[in-house]
Design a protein around this motif. Structure first.
Motif, short mmCIF file in Angstrom:
data_model
loop_
_atom_site.label_atom_id
_atom_site.label_comp_id
_atom_site.label_asym_id
_atom_site.label_seq_id
_atom_site.Cartn_x
_atom_site.Cartn_y
_atom_site.Cartn_z
N VAL A 73 -19.54 -60.27 3.13
CA VAL A 73 -20.78 -60.26 2.34
C VAL A 73 -21.12 -58.83 1.97
O VAL A 73 -21.19 -57.95 2.85
CB VAL A 73 -21.96 -60.88 3.12
N LEU A 74 -21.32 -58.59 0.68
CA LEU A 74 -21.79 -57.30 0.22
C LEU A 74 -23.07 -57.52 -0.57
O LEU A 74 -23.05 -58.12 -1.65
CB LEU A 74 -20.76 -56.59 -0.65
N ALA A 75 -24.18 -57.06 -0.02
CA ALA A 75 -25.45 -57.10 -0.73
C ALA A 75 -25.62 -55.77 -1.46
O ALA A 75 -25.25 -54.71 -0.93
CB ALA A 75 -26.60 -57.32 0.25
N THR A 76 -26.14 -55.83 -2.67
CA THR A 76 -26.33 -54.61 -3.46
C THR A 76 -27.75 -54.54 -3.98
O THR A 76 -28.42 -55.56 -4.16
CB THR A 76 -25.35 -54.54 -4.65
N GLY A 77 -28.20 -53.32 -4.23
CA GLY A 77 -29.54 -53.11 -4.75
C GLY A 77 -29.59 -51.84 -5.58
O GLY A 77 -28.67 -51.02 -5.56
N GLN A 78 -30.68 -51.69 -6.30
CA GLN A 78 -30.91 -50.52 -7.15
C GLN A 78 -31.60 -49.41 -6.37
O GLN A 78 -32.57 -49.68 -5.65
CB GLN A 78 -31.77 -50.94 -8.34
N ALA A 79 -31.10 -48.20 -6.52
CA ALA A 79 -31.76 -47.02 -5.94
C ALA A 79 -31.98 -46.00 -7.04
O ALA A 79 -31.13 -45.13 -7.29
CB ALA A 79 -30.92 -46.44 -4.81
N GLY A 80 -33.09 -46.13 -7.74
CA GLY A 80 -33.40 -45.18 -8.81
C GLY A 80 -33.53 -43.77 -8.29
O GLY A 80 -34.15 -43.54 -7.24
N GLY A 81 -32.94 -42.82 -9.00
CA GLY A 81 -32.97 -41.42 -8.60
C GLY A 81 -31.73 -40.97 -7.87
O GLY A 81 -31.51 -39.77 -7.70
N ARG A 82 -30.89 -41.91 -7.41
CA ARG A 82 -29.63 -41.52 -6.77
C ARG A 82 -28.55 -41.38 -7.84
O ARG A 82 -28.47 -42.19 -8.76
CB ARG A 82 -29.21 -42.54 -5.73
N PRO A 83 -27.69 -40.36 -7.70
CA PRO A 83 -26.69 -40.11 -8.74
C PRO A 83 -25.36 -40.83 -8.52
O PRO A 83 -24.46 -40.71 -9.35
CB PRO A 83 -26.48 -38.60 -8.63
N GLY A 196 -16.78 -49.56 -9.86
CA GLY A 196 -16.97 -49.01 -8.52
C GLY A 196 -17.12 -50.09 -7.47
O GLY A 196 -16.53 -50.01 -6.39
N LEU A 197 -17.90 -51.13 -7.76
CA LEU A 197 -18.08 -52.21 -6.81
C LEU A 197 -16.78 -52.97 -6.58
O LEU A 197 -16.47 -53.37 -5.45
CB LEU A 197 -19.18 -53.17 -7.27
N ARG A 198 -16.02 -53.15 -7.63
CA ARG A 198 -14.73 -53.83 -7.49
C ARG A 198 -13.81 -53.03 -6.57
O ARG A 198 -13.15 -53.58 -5.68
CB ARG A 198 -14.08 -54.04 -8.85
N ALA A 199 -13.77 -51.71 -6.76
CA ALA A 199 -12.94 -50.85 -5.91
C ALA A 199 -13.44 -50.86 -4.48
O ALA A 199 -12.64 -50.89 -3.53
CB ALA A 199 -12.93 -49.42 -6.46
N ALA A 200 -14.75 -50.84 -4.31
CA ALA A 200 -15.33 -50.86 -2.96
C ALA A 200 -14.98 -52.16 -2.24
O ALA A 200 -14.63 -52.16 -1.05
CB ALA A 200 -16.84 -50.68 -3.03
N LEU A 201 -15.06 -53.28 -2.95
CA LEU A 201 -14.72 -54.56 -2.35
C LEU A 201 -13.25 -54.63 -1.98
O LEU A 201 -12.89 -55.14 -0.91
CB LEU A 201 -15.09 -55.70 -3.30
N ALA A 202 -12.39 -54.13 -2.86
CA ALA A 202 -10.95 -54.13 -2.56
C ALA A 202 -10.67 -53.32 -1.30
O ALA A 202 -9.88 -53.74 -0.44
CB ALA A 202 -10.17 -53.57 -3.74
N ALA A 203 -11.35 -52.18 -1.16
CA ALA A 203 -11.15 -51.36 0.04
C ALA A 203 -11.68 -52.07 1.28
O ALA A 203 -11.06 -52.02 2.35
CB ALA A 203 -11.86 -50.01 -0.13
N ALA A 204 -12.81 -52.75 1.15
CA ALA A 204 -13.37 -53.46 2.29
C ALA A 204 -12.44 -54.57 2.77
O ALA A 204 -12.33 -54.84 3.96
CB ALA A 204 -14.74 -54.04 1.92
N LEU A 205 -11.76 -55.20 1.82
CA LEU A 205 -10.87 -56.31 2.16
C LEU A 205 -9.53 -55.85 2.71
O LEU A 205 -8.85 -56.59 3.42
CB LEU A 205 -10.64 -57.19 0.93
#
Length: 219
Positions: A73-83, A196-205
């Protein structure tokens, strides 16, 4: 001779949040929707929206777990101001809202789970995920705080659920994404967030354990 039925691929549950605080969009939800149905490392992405509401978001999350029985499970959210896309390390047992949620609730110094542990760590390989995102030319960081709004509420609630025997073996964590162009600066295009999320998920798996870096190399 009857052929054996093909087993469906294991599932990844990827969540994003509804827009909040007067915004018409939320990049976490748009990116999750863009990845719905994709195959990543032999797994199928199930994408879903969570309400930006204390309490109701965790009720919805539990229903999704019961419906889909994901292995990750990967939950995602918005963090305004982060680069950068931020892999969150730790969720804390505190709801402390600077602004009201979408139902008008604004808890102050309240526990996410009364009597629960002070904090939970992500069970995802956050540094391997960061490296995978950076390899795509997309800014990525490990973050030490998911805040105290609904993002942290869901992160903590998710990890509390996954700590129960019912969900033993399911890994989970949280990622924050920047604003989209037009929401504010700094920002990332939706295509970059999706990649980026696709790459992150591939790494997690593909990483059962996190990578270990030389001291000070990336931190």
């Amino acid at each position: 001779m009857v052929a054996a039925a093909r087993q469906p691929p294991p599932k990844i549950l990827l969540t994003g949040f509804e827009p909040f605080d007067g915004s018409a969009v939320n990049p976490s939800l748009q990116a999750a929707q863009a990845l719905r149905g994709r195959r990543i490392a032999g797994h199928q992405v199930v994408a879903a929206a969570l309400p930006t509401v204390f309490g109701a978001s965790l009720t919805a999350l539990l229903a999704l777990l019961e419906q889909h029985h994901p292995v990750l499970v990967l939950a995602t959210g918005q963090a305004g101001g982060r680069p950068a896309i931020c892999m969150e390390r730790v969720a804390i047992n505190v709801d402390d809202a600077r602004i009201p949620d979408n139902a008008g609730a604004q808890p102050v110094d309240q526990p996410v789970v009364p009597g629960g542990p002070a904090a939970y760590f992500s069970t995802l390989p956050i540094k391997a995920m960061r490296a995978a995102v950076q390899a795509q030319g997309i800014p990525a960081e490990v973050s030490q705080t998911a805040g105290t709004f609904v993002c942290n509420h869901v992160f903590y609630g998710l990890m509390h659920l996954l700590a129960q025997p019912r969900w033993r073996g399911v890994r989970g964590g949280f990622v924050h994404v920047p604003w989209l162009p037009g929401q504010g600066d700094p920002s990332l295009p939706l295509e970059a967030i999706v990649t980026g999320l696709r790459a992150a998920l591939a790494a997690a798996l593909t990483h059962a354990q996190d990578i270990h870096e030389a001291a000070g190399a990336l931190d």
